[in-house]
Scaffold this motif. Structure first.
Motif, PDB file in Angstrom:
ATOM      1  N   GLY A  81      44.889  -6.362  -2.524  1.00  0.00           N
ATOM      2  CA  GLY A  81      43.461  -6.638  -2.463  1.00  0.00           C
ATOM      3  C   GLY A  81      42.876  -6.589  -1.067  1.00  0.00           C
ATOM      4  N   VAL A  82      43.355  -5.681  -0.225  1.00  0.00           N
ATOM      5  CA  VAL A  82      42.832  -5.550   1.136  1.00  0.00           C
ATOM      6  C   VAL A  82      41.412  -4.981   1.085  1.00  0.00           C
ATOM      7  CG1 VAL A  82      43.155  -4.453   3.385  1.00  0.00           C
ATOM      8  CG2 VAL A  82      45.143  -5.185   2.051  1.00  0.00           C
ATOM      9  N   GLU A  83      40.481  -5.664   1.723  1.00  0.00           N
ATOM     10  CA  GLU A  83      39.107  -5.180   1.764  1.00  0.00           C
ATOM     11  C   GLU A  83      39.038  -3.865   2.546  1.00  0.00           C
ATOM     12  OE1 GLU A  83      36.425  -6.288   0.338  1.00  0.00           O
ATOM     13  OE2 GLU A  83      37.236  -8.143  -0.516  1.00  0.00           O
ATOM     14  N   ARG A  84      38.297  -2.891   1.997  1.00  0.00           N
ATOM     15  CA  ARG A  84      38.174  -1.565   2.605  1.00  0.00           C
ATOM     16  C   ARG A  84      39.548  -0.987   2.913  1.00  0.00           C
ATOM     17  NH1 ARG A  84      33.286   0.184   1.400  1.00  0.00           N
ATOM     18  NH2 ARG A  84      33.053   1.511   3.244  1.00  0.00           N
ATOM     19  N   PHE A  85      40.441  -1.051   1.916  1.00  0.00           N
ATOM     20  CA  PHE A  85      41.816  -0.581   2.120  1.00  0.00           C
ATOM     21  C   PHE A  85      41.861   0.901   2.505  1.00  0.00           C
ATOM     22  CE2 PHE A  85      40.958   0.165  -2.364  1.00  0.00           C
ATOM     23  CZ  PHE A  85      41.466   1.428  -2.586  1.00  0.00           C
ATOM     24  N   MET A  86      40.776   1.627   2.219  1.00  0.00           N
ATOM     25  CA  MET A  86      40.773   3.037   2.604  1.00  0.00           C
ATOM     26  C   MET A  86      40.813   3.187   4.124  1.00  0.00           C
ATOM     27  SD  MET A  86      36.869   4.263   1.832  1.00  0.00           S
ATOM     28  CE  MET A  86      35.452   3.479   2.620  1.00  0.00           C
ATOM     29  N   TRP A  87      40.340   2.176   4.870  1.00  0.00           N
ATOM     30  CA  TRP A  87      40.445   2.240   6.330  1.00  0.00           C
ATOM     31  C   TRP A  87      41.905   2.191   6.756  1.00  0.00           C
ATOM     32  CZ3 TRP A  87      35.950  -1.634   7.890  1.00  0.00           C
ATOM     33  CH2 TRP A  87      34.719  -0.999   7.649  1.00  0.00           C
ATOM     34  N   MET A  88      42.718   1.430   6.035  1.00  0.00           N
ATOM     35  CA  MET A  88      44.172   1.456   6.276  1.00  0.00           C
ATOM     36  C   MET A  88      44.711   2.853   6.008  1.00  0.00           C
ATOM     37  SD  MET A  88      45.523  -2.059   4.438  1.00  0.00           S
ATOM     38  CE  MET A  88      47.178  -1.392   4.385  1.00  0.00           C
ATOM     39  N   GLY A  89      44.254   3.447   4.907  1.00  0.00           N
ATOM     40  CA  GLY A  89      44.713   4.783   4.545  1.00  0.00           C
ATOM     41  C   GLY A  89      44.352   5.815   5.591  1.00  0.00           C
ATOM     42  N   PHE A  90      43.113   5.752   6.105  1.00  0.00           N
ATOM     43  CA  PHE A  90      42.692   6.694   7.145  1.00  0.00           C
ATOM     44  C   PHE A  90      43.591   6.583   8.372  1.00  0.00           C
ATOM     45  CE2 PHE A  90      38.115   6.330   5.429  1.00  0.00           C
ATOM     46  CZ  PHE A  90      38.298   7.421   4.603  1.00  0.00           C
ATOM     47  N   ALA A  91      43.860   5.345   8.787  1.00  0.00           N
ATOM     48  CA  ALA A  91      44.652   5.127   9.995  1.00  0.00           C
ATOM     49  C   ALA A  91      46.076   5.640   9.815  1.00  0.00           C
ATOM     50  CB  ALA A  91      44.660   3.639  10.345  1.00  0.00           C
ATOM     51  N   CYS A  92      46.680   5.321   8.670  1.00  0.00           N
ATOM     52  CA  CYS A  92      48.049   5.763   8.406  1.00  0.00           C
ATOM     53  C   CYS A  92      48.120   7.285   8.297  1.00  0.00           C
ATOM     54  CB  CYS A  92      48.550   5.105   7.126  1.00  0.00           C
ATOM     55  SG  CYS A  92      50.238   5.574   6.661  1.00  0.00           S
ATOM     56  N   ALA A  93      47.181   7.875   7.554  1.00  0.00           N
ATOM     57  CA  ALA A  93      47.178   9.329   7.374  1.00  0.00           C
ATOM     58  C   ALA A  93      46.978  10.046   8.697  1.00  0.00           C
ATOM     59  CB  ALA A  93      46.085   9.732   6.390  1.00  0.00           C
ATOM     60  N   SER A  94      46.141   9.487   9.556  1.00  0.00           N
ATOM     61  CA  SER A  94      45.908  10.102  10.858  1.00  0.00           C
ATOM     62  C   SER A  94      47.190  10.132  11.679  1.00  0.00           C
ATOM     63  CB  SER A  94      44.815   9.328  11.602  1.00  0.00           C
ATOM     64  OG  SER A  94      44.603   9.874  12.880  1.00  0.00           O
ATOM     65  N   LEU A  95      47.970   9.070  11.570  1.00  0.00           N
ATOM     66  CA  LEU A  95      49.227   8.991  12.302  1.00  0.00           C
ATOM     67  C   LEU A  95      50.225  10.024  11.774  1.00  0.00           C
ATOM     68  CD1 LEU A  95      49.977   6.842  14.527  1.00  0.00           C
ATOM     69  CD2 LEU A  95      51.429   5.798  12.783  1.00  0.00           C
ATOM     70  N   LEU A  96      50.320  10.130  10.449  1.00  0.00           N
ATOM     71  CA  LEU A  96      51.314  10.997   9.831  1.00  0.00           C
ATOM     72  C   LEU A  96      50.896  12.464   9.790  1.00  0.00           C
ATOM     73  CD1 LEU A  96      52.347   8.748   6.792  1.00  0.00           C
ATOM     74  CD2 LEU A  96      53.440   8.925   9.040  1.00  0.00           C
ATOM     75  N   SER A  97      49.610  12.726  10.047  1.00  0.00           N
ATOM     76  CA  SER A  97      49.114  14.103   9.942  1.00  0.00           C
ATOM     77  C   SER A  97      49.426  14.944  11.171  1.00  0.00           C
ATOM     78  CB  SER A  97      47.602  14.102   9.712  1.00  0.00           C
ATOM     79  OG  SER A  97      46.923  13.601  10.851  1.00  0.00           O
ATOM     80  N   GLU A  98      49.899  14.305  12.236  1.00  0.00           N
ATOM     81  CA  GLU A  98      50.181  15.055  13.473  1.00  0.00           C
ATOM     82  C   GLU A  98      51.225  16.134  13.202  1.00  0.00           C
ATOM     83  OE1 GLU A  98      50.732  14.025  18.196  1.00  0.00           O
ATOM     84  OE2 GLU A  98      51.344  12.559  16.703  1.00  0.00           O
ATOM     85  N   TYR A  99      50.933  17.333  13.691  1.00  0.00           N
ATOM     86  CA  TYR A  99      51.814  18.469  13.457  1.00  0.00           C
ATOM     87  C   TYR A  99      51.972  19.254  14.755  1.00  0.00           C
ATOM     88  CZ  TYR A  99      53.975  22.381  11.016  1.00  0.00           C
ATOM     89  OH  TYR A  99      54.859  23.333  10.587  1.00  0.00           O
TER      90      TYR A  99
END
Length: 354
Positions: free
Chosen positions: A222-240
């Motif tokens: 139930g994290v509020e605005r959990f999509m902000w967590m998703g953005f941060a994590c995806a940004s980290l893992l998207s590095e290529y």
């Protein structure tokens, strides 16, 4: 260079041209082109998204944002296989973006990880054969953003029709711009090449698994605005190119989020309330001049916090933005380290032996 051609260039390219110029007049020309480019993109976004929202409802504004970003991207980057198959997969991509987020909002929690993983991996595999071109970031943003803004009932029906409108627009652009490229490559050729010992497919797997886990955790707890967590994590893992070392981007994301949130907070308090609505577009304008990851992260805070402030208040939105970012990148950092250790043993070592 013609002015129209200059408007098509990425800010990073324009800044390199500015650095290479010796004449002040030429430097001013490129700075002006960058400024006009930024203004035009923000103005087009406001008009396009507002028009779609007025027709399909404000609850479908997030889908309008996604479609605008897709239009910008698809003009320059294709899927790396023939246009006929690309048009089919584009329809599948939009179907996933419409249906999976709505399904995730209502299905039992035990099915969230499989749903997010299957949907996210399919998006990456269909759209991102060359991660360095940016499609991975575009479609990961789209999925995470829409998962954070799901709709049901009548609104879902309107979102389906909006997606069909988006398909006609994006499909027309895809056909017009890329119909003569990769004509000999079919999608089934891409499928047959799948091999987890290759960096691209390993990168896709890491992205899909990491994002599906962090999004599920955000929803379950139930994290509020959990999509902000998703953005941060995806940004980290998207590095290529794929690498297990993501520590640099970890700190850059945190610094950017804190700096952007503080800048927004100060401006929000200083500016009169009548000007608060302009802070989102202001962030978009400034983003058009950014090439450094930290500055992009900071400017992206403006639009997010403009919406968040209306829900949680300015203090709550700023705290939530920073906390969610720290949670997201911390999860991404730990996950990347564990994944890389397993991958190095099971996949990369096999590739070296072969």
């Amino acid at each position: 260079m013609k002015f129209y051609d200059a408007l098509q260039l990425d800010p990073a390219i324009l800044k390199r041209k500015i650095a290479a110029c010796d004449e002040k007049k030429e430097k001013a020309y490129y700075w002006f082109a960058m400024s006009v480019r930024s203004v035009l993109i923000v103005a087009a976004a406001i008009i396009f998204i507002s028009l779609l929202s007025s027709v399909f409802g404000t609850d479908n504004t997030p889908m309008g944002v996604v479609l605008f970003c897709m239009i910008l991207g698809i003009r320059f980057v294709n899927f790396e296989y023939c246009v006929k198959d690309s048009l089919v997969t584009l329809l599948a991509v939009l179907a996933i973006l419409v249906l999976a987020p709505s399904a995730a909002a209502v299905i039992p929690e035990v099915f969230l990880i499989p749903l997010h993983f299957a949907a996210f991996f399919a998006l990456l595999y269909m759209t991102t054969q060359r991660p360095e071109m940016g499609n991975g970031g575009l479609y990961s943003f789209a999925y995470i953003y829409l998962t954070g803004n799901p709709v049901t009932g009548e609104a879902l029906v309107r979102r389906i029709f909006l997606a069909l409108v988006g398909y006609l627009i994006c499909g027309a652009i895809l056909f017009a711009k890329h119909r003569d490229q990769h004509t000999a490559t079919r999608f089934h050729h891409v499928v047959r090449k799948f091999d987890l010992s290759t960096p691209i497919h390993l990168w896709q797997l890491r992205m899909a698994l990491g994002v599906s886990l962090v999004m599920t955790a955000g929803q379950v707890f139930g994290v509020e605005r959990f999509m902000w967590m998703g953005f941060a994590c995806a940004s980290l893992l998207s590095e290529y190119p794929y690498s297990g070392k993501v520590f640099t981007r970890f700190w850059q994301r945190i610094v950017g989020a804190i700096a952007g949130s503080l800048a927004f907070f100060v401006l929000y308090l200083i500016l009169p309330e009548s000007l608060h609505a302009l802070m989102g577009p202001l962030g978009g304008l400034c983003l058009g001049f950014c090439t450094d990851y930290r500055y992009k992260t900071a400017m992206n805070c403006f639009g997010a916090l403009m919406l968040g402030a209306g829900i949680y208040g300015i203090h709550g939105a700023v705290i939530l933005r920073v906390v969610d970012t720290v949670l997201g990148v911390t999860f991404g950092l730990i996950f990347a380290a564990l994944f890389h250790r397993v991958a190095a043993v099971r996949f990369l070592s096999r590739s070296i032996e072969e």
